[in-house]
Scaffold this active site. Sequence first.
Site, PDB file in Angstrom:
ATOM      1  N   PRO A  11       0.766  -1.081  -0.086  1.00  0.00           N
ATOM      2  CA  PRO A  11       0.037  -0.105   0.039  1.00  0.00           C
ATOM      3  C   PRO A  11       0.763   1.042   0.039  1.00  0.00           C
ATOM      4  CG  PRO A  11      -0.302  -1.075   2.122  1.00  0.00           C
ATOM      5  CD  PRO A  11       0.607  -2.150   1.168  1.00  0.00           C
ATOM      6  N   ASN A  12       0.429   2.128  -0.821  1.00  0.00           N
ATOM      7  CA  ASN A  12       1.016   3.640  -1.000  1.00  0.00           C
ATOM      8  C   ASN A  12       2.024   3.723  -1.696  1.00  0.00           C
ATOM      9  OD1 ASN A  12      -1.304   4.688   0.818  1.00  0.00           O
ATOM     10  ND2 ASN A  12      -0.464   3.943   2.418  1.00  0.00           N
ATOM     11  N   ARG A  19       5.113  10.819  -2.666  1.00  0.00           N
ATOM     12  CA  ARG A  19       4.653  10.717  -1.191  1.00  0.00           C
ATOM     13  C   ARG A  19       5.909  10.778  -0.540  1.00  0.00           C
ATOM     14  NH1 ARG A  19       4.557   4.499   1.181  1.00  0.00           N
ATOM     15  NH2 ARG A  19       3.915   5.504   3.510  1.00  0.00           N
ATOM     16  N   TYR A  24      11.071   8.760   1.053  1.00  0.00           N
ATOM     17  CA  TYR A  24      11.023   7.674  -0.072  1.00  0.00           C
ATOM     18  C   TYR A  24      11.787   8.166  -1.410  1.00  0.00           C
ATOM     19  CZ  TYR A  24       8.059   5.751   3.399  1.00  0.00           C
ATOM     20  OH  TYR A  24       7.234   5.154   4.521  1.00  0.00           O
ATOM     21  N   GLU A  97      12.539  -9.657   1.770  1.00  0.00           N
ATOM     22  CA  GLU A  97      11.761  -8.573   2.074  1.00  0.00           C
ATOM     23  C   GLU A  97      12.637  -7.309   1.980  1.00  0.00           C
ATOM     24  OE1 GLU A  97      10.499  -8.803   6.249  1.00  0.00           O
ATOM     25  OE2 GLU A  97      10.215  -6.768   6.253  1.00  0.00           O
ATOM     26  N   HIS A  99      12.921  -2.655   2.161  1.00  0.00           N
ATOM     27  CA  HIS A  99      12.067  -1.506   2.497  1.00  0.00           C
ATOM     28  C   HIS A  99      13.048  -0.200   1.999  1.00  0.00           C
ATOM     29  CE1 HIS A  99       8.984  -3.179   4.993  1.00  0.00           C
ATOM     30  NE2 HIS A  99       9.721  -4.156   5.503  1.00  0.00           N
ATOM     31  N   LEU A 100      12.531   0.650   1.569  1.00  0.00           N
ATOM     32  CA  LEU A 100      13.219   1.870   1.286  1.00  0.00           C
ATOM     33  C   LEU A 100      13.919   2.611   2.534  1.00  0.00           C
ATOM     34  CD1 LEU A 100      10.289   2.660  -0.813  1.00  0.00           C
ATOM     35  CD2 LEU A 100      12.367   2.873  -1.949  1.00  0.00           C
ATOM     36  N   ARG A 106      12.772   4.427  12.574  1.00  0.00           N
ATOM     37  CA  ARG A 106      11.768   5.172  12.718  1.00  0.00           C
ATOM     38  C   ARG A 106      10.872   4.636  13.853  1.00  0.00           C
ATOM     39  NH1 ARG A 106       9.217   5.031   6.770  1.00  0.00           N
ATOM     40  NH2 ARG A 106       7.888   6.757   7.803  1.00  0.00           N
ATOM     41  N   ARG A 110       7.230   0.202  13.276  1.00  0.00           N
ATOM     42  CA  ARG A 110       7.613  -0.130  12.306  1.00  0.00           C
ATOM     43  C   ARG A 110       8.801  -1.254  12.411  1.00  0.00           C
ATOM     44  NH1 ARG A 110       5.472   3.395   8.298  1.00  0.00           N
ATOM     45  NH2 ARG A 110       5.251   5.504   9.147  1.00  0.00           N
TER      46      ARG A 110
HETATM   47  C1  DQA Z   1       8.166   1.045   3.844  1.00  0.00           C
HETATM   48  C2  DQA Z   1       8.237   1.133   5.355  1.00  0.00           C
HETATM   49  C3  DQA Z   1       7.049   1.075   6.109  1.00  0.00           C
HETATM   50  O1  DQA Z   1       7.055   1.050   7.519  1.00  0.00           O
HETATM   51  C4  DQA Z   1       6.025   1.930   5.374  1.00  0.00           C
HETATM   52  O2  DQA Z   1       4.746   1.785   6.075  1.00  0.00           O
HETATM   53  C5  DQA Z   1       5.770   2.109   3.894  1.00  0.00           C
HETATM   54  C6  DQA Z   1       7.152   1.876   3.228  1.00  0.00           C
HETATM   55  C7  DQA Z   1       9.385   1.228   3.295  1.00  0.00           C
HETATM   56  O3  DQA Z   1       9.533   0.941   2.143  1.00  0.00           O
HETATM   57  O4  DQA Z   1      10.302   2.164   3.745  1.00  0.00           O
HETATM   58  O5  DQA Z   1       4.768   2.209   3.421  1.00  0.00           O
HETATM   59  O6  DQA Z   1       7.901  -0.120   3.494  1.00  0.00           O
END
Ligand code: DQA
Length: 141
Positions: A11-12, A19, A24, A97, A99-100, A106, A110
């Site tokens: 999501p997002n 965003r 990001y 897995e 994450h950016l 954070r 998270r």
């Molecule tokens: C994320 C980190 C997550 O905590 C956050 O909700 C995101 C992006 C990242 O790629 O840094 O939407 O997955």
Amino acid sequence: MNQKIVIINGPNLNLLGHREPDIYGDQNFESYLSQLQALYPNVALSFFQSNIEGEIIDQLQAVGFDCDGIILNAAAYTHTSVGIGDAVRAISTPVVEVHLSNTLSREEFRHHSFIAPHAKGVIIGFGLLSYELALRSFISE
Ligand code: DQA
């Protein structure tokens, strides 16, 4: 031999580039994906994004028994979804897995991942480069 690698974004992440660019970055994912594909022409890269938890589970099940690797950024669902964690555990394709952002630097919510215990590995905090590092982990095998 062409390896089949699937990138799944949660999501997002469709809003990348717009965003919170301070966290990001300012590049959208489609343009990054074209760059990545050009860098690794011998890899068959495909991409799926959804804002819907069940669709991410459906996609993991759909590709998770016959591709060579999955790069998964489940975004916020990482921290909430037992169902996505169970799907990663259920499939036979290894999942990295990504994450950016560095989720461990954070907010506390998270810091926990329902996916990491079932993943082959986790790459966090390198922006879009996190995806390339995950890809390289598959092709260096
Ligand atoms: C994320 C980190 C997550 O905590 C956050 O909700 C995101 C992006 C990242 O790629 O840094 O939407 O997955």
